[in-house]
Write an enzyme that holds these catalytic residues in place. Sequence first.
Site, PDB file in Angstrom:
ATOM      1  N   ASP A 140       2.276  -3.101  -8.308  1.00  8.97           N
ATOM      2  CA  ASP A 140       1.467  -3.419  -7.134  1.00  8.97           C
ATOM      3  C   ASP A 140       1.724  -4.868  -6.725  1.00  8.97           C
ATOM      4  OD1 ASP A 140      -0.371  -3.895  -5.215  1.00  8.97           O
ATOM      5  OD2 ASP A 140      -2.122  -3.249  -6.373  1.00  8.97           O
ATOM      6  N   ASP A 157      -1.477   2.472 -13.551  1.00 12.05           N
ATOM      7  CA  ASP A 157      -2.133   2.230 -12.267  1.00 12.05           C
ATOM      8  C   ASP A 157      -2.206   0.721 -12.020  1.00 12.05           C
ATOM      9  OD1 ASP A 157      -3.599   2.904  -9.983  1.00 12.05           O
ATOM     10  OD2 ASP A 157      -5.522   2.984 -11.050  1.00 12.05           O
ATOM     11  N   HIS A 158      -1.755   0.285 -10.869  1.00 11.76           N
ATOM     12  CA  HIS A 158      -1.832  -1.142 -10.489  1.00 11.76           C
ATOM     13  C   HIS A 158      -1.206  -2.096 -11.504  1.00 11.76           C
ATOM     14  CE1 HIS A 158      -4.221  -0.426  -6.914  1.00 11.76           C
ATOM     15  NE2 HIS A 158      -4.980   0.390  -7.624  1.00 11.76           N
ATOM     16  N   ASN A 166      -5.643   9.143  -5.462  1.00 10.82           N
ATOM     17  CA  ASN A 166      -6.251   8.487  -6.631  1.00 10.82           C
ATOM     18  C   ASN A 166      -7.772   8.566  -6.601  1.00 10.82           C
ATOM     19  OD1 ASN A 166      -3.647   7.651  -7.040  1.00 10.82           O
ATOM     20  ND2 ASN A 166      -4.136   5.480  -7.242  1.00 10.82           N
ATOM     21  N   ILE A 167      -8.331   9.062  -7.682  1.00 10.64           N
ATOM     22  CA  ILE A 167      -9.791   9.198  -7.769  1.00 10.64           C
ATOM     23  C   ILE A 167     -10.271   8.690  -9.129  1.00 10.64           C
ATOM     24  CG2 ILE A 167     -11.716  10.850  -7.799  1.00 10.64           C
ATOM     25  CD1 ILE A 167      -9.993  12.614  -5.884  1.00 10.64           C
ATOM     26  N   ASP A 168     -11.075   7.658  -9.095  1.00 10.31           N
ATOM     27  CA  ASP A 168     -11.651   7.098 -10.314  1.00 10.31           C
ATOM     28  C   ASP A 168     -13.178   7.014 -10.179  1.00 10.31           C
ATOM     29  OD1 ASP A 168     -12.206   5.812 -12.662  1.00 10.31           O
ATOM     30  OD2 ASP A 168     -11.167   3.959 -12.190  1.00 10.31           O
ATOM     31  N   SER A 169     -13.640   6.368  -9.117  1.00 13.28           N
ATOM     32  CA  SER A 169     -15.083   6.099  -8.973  1.00 13.28           C
ATOM     33  C   SER A 169     -15.938   7.368  -8.997  1.00 13.28           C
ATOM     34  CB  SER A 169     -15.357   5.331  -7.672  1.00 13.28           C
ATOM     35  OG  SER A 169     -14.706   4.092  -7.705  1.00 13.28           O
ATOM     36  N   HIS A 206     -11.197   0.631  -2.841  1.00 17.37           N
ATOM     37  CA  HIS A 206     -11.621   0.937  -4.206  1.00 17.37           C
ATOM     38  C   HIS A 206     -13.134   0.807  -4.377  1.00 17.37           C
ATOM     39  CE1 HIS A 206      -7.297  -0.004  -4.894  1.00 17.37           C
ATOM     40  NE2 HIS A 206      -7.413   1.027  -5.700  1.00 17.37           N
ATOM     41  N   GLY A 207     -13.666   1.524  -5.353  1.00 16.89           N
ATOM     42  CA  GLY A 207     -15.067   1.374  -5.722  1.00 16.89           C
ATOM     43  C   GLY A 207     -15.995   2.343  -4.996  1.00 16.89           C
TER      44      GLY A 207
HETATM   45  O1  G3H Z   1      -7.970   0.868  -8.859  1.00 16.88           O
HETATM   46  C1  G3H Z   1      -8.669   0.664  -9.842  1.00 16.88           C
HETATM   47  C2  G3H Z   1      -9.065   1.784 -10.724  1.00 16.88           C
HETATM   48  O2  G3H Z   1     -10.250   2.379 -10.272  1.00 16.88           O
HETATM   49  C3  G3H Z   1      -9.153   1.317 -12.138  1.00 16.88           C
HETATM   50  O3  G3H Z   1     -10.267   0.511 -12.333  1.00 16.88           O
HETATM   51  O4  G3H Z   1      -9.311  -1.557 -13.356  1.00 16.88           O
HETATM   52  O5  G3H Z   1     -11.736  -0.985 -13.612  1.00 16.88           O
HETATM   53  O6  G3H Z   1      -9.981   0.328 -14.836  1.00 16.88           O
HETATM   54  P1  G3H Z   1     -10.330  -0.496 -13.622  1.00 16.88           P
HETATM   55  P1  13P Z   2     -11.619   4.964  -6.176  1.00 14.45           P
HETATM   56  O1  13P Z   2     -12.328   3.707  -6.596  1.00 14.45           O
HETATM   57  O2  13P Z   2     -11.915   5.294  -4.745  1.00 14.45           O
HETATM   58  O3  13P Z   2     -11.896   6.093  -7.082  1.00 14.45           O
HETATM   59  O4  13P Z   2     -10.042   4.666  -6.245  1.00 14.45           O
HETATM   60  C1  13P Z   2      -9.342   4.736  -7.462  1.00 14.45           C
HETATM   61  C2  13P Z   2      -7.975   4.193  -7.375  1.00 14.45           C
HETATM   62  O5  13P Z   2      -7.402   3.964  -6.323  1.00 14.45           O
HETATM   63  C3  13P Z   2      -7.286   3.938  -8.645  1.00 14.45           C
HETATM   64  O6  13P Z   2      -6.055   3.306  -8.452  1.00 14.45           O
HETATM   65 ZN    ZN Z   3      -5.975   2.011  -6.785  1.00  5.05          ZN
END
Ligand code: G3H
Ligand code: 13P
Ligand code: ZN
Length: 330
Positions: free
Chosen positions: A115, A93-94, A275-278, A189-190
């Site tokens: 990216d 990712d990124h 993409n879902i992280d937060s 993001h976030g």
């Molecule tokens: O886009 C970012 C993702 O949520 C990953 O976050 O770089 O804090 O692991 P991170």
């Molecule tokens: P969120 O912060 O909205 O979950 O996005 C995650 C993301 O884009 C990871 O690349």
């Molecule tokens: Zn992202």
Amino acid sequence: MVSYKDLGLVNSKEIFAKAFKGKYAIPAFNFNNMEQLQAIIAACVEKKSPVILQVSSGARKYANQTLLRYMAQGAVEYAKELGYPIPIVLHLDHGDTFELCKSCIEFGFSSVMIDGSHHPYDKNVEETAKVVEYAHKYDVTVEGELGVLAGIEDDVKAETHTYTEPSQVEDFVKKTGVDSLAISIGTSHGANKFKPEQCTRNAQGILVPPPLRFDILEEVEKRIPGFPIVLHGASSVPQDKVATINRFGGALKDAIGIPEDQLRKAAASAVCKINIDSDGRLAMTAAVREVFATKPGEFDPRKYLGPARDSLKELYMHKVTDVLGSAGQA
Ligand code: G3H
Ligand code: 13P
Ligand code: ZN
């Protein structure tokens, strides 16, 4: 050199083609530790959804890249053990440099993102094309990005969106040879994607953020028909999780995400990866805070990471079933 094929992983080509045709999106869930990985696999196996396991460069530093690779390999075996071997992609990712992408490919990743969205257009094209040339030798798929999302990615912070310019996408895809393209249409993001003053209130008094720029998405689709599009920053920031965090000592202010109906609409379009992280971070934190506050004598990590894992699994099952539509598609 480790080939992802020997680890039982797949690249994103076939699952994106199916997602495009079937009008759903593949979940891309970030992971940094064992409980997150267990929850992702358990949820996606139970719901029979293909999945993209996403590793950021921060996650790679946090968890150690060798361990991560074995964890992903373990995830393939874990899915089989649970009784249903789903397609699993291991994705960077990124990725911000050619060297990082190359290293991940050599470590068994089946897909990478380069990216270059923060660079001027020509430099983005150059960097992306270089990664594609290398990755395709090993049948690894590549995601590029055009347009800049507001919010924080690793250490890079952008105050405002630079929406994707549809007139650039055709040229970008042609010159770079990328397999999928992340675009900027209003996600970020976030957990603080919008300020309350950007939102309106609905009849129930709930804050509703401005809609995504589907006009840009449609224009992109017209210019590169059939091409898989990616949405980053697609967490919905569940308000019950935010409330639990704040009830048990947290201090999250103005946490607002993308409404799920907007994502459902996107998933039915050319958007093949979401993409879902937060949201996972919020679910985990809420569960851990609740245990700490209600059972102060507890000090066995399994007693708070276990409930966190259960809550994560429930969240992921909801996403693949009710939002992305990928349940039953593995
Ligand atoms: O886009 C970012 C993702 O949520 C990953 O976050 O770089 O804090 O692991 P991170
Ligand atoms: P969120 O912060 O909205 O979950 O996005 C995650 C993301 O884009 C990871 O690349
Ligand atoms: Zn992202």
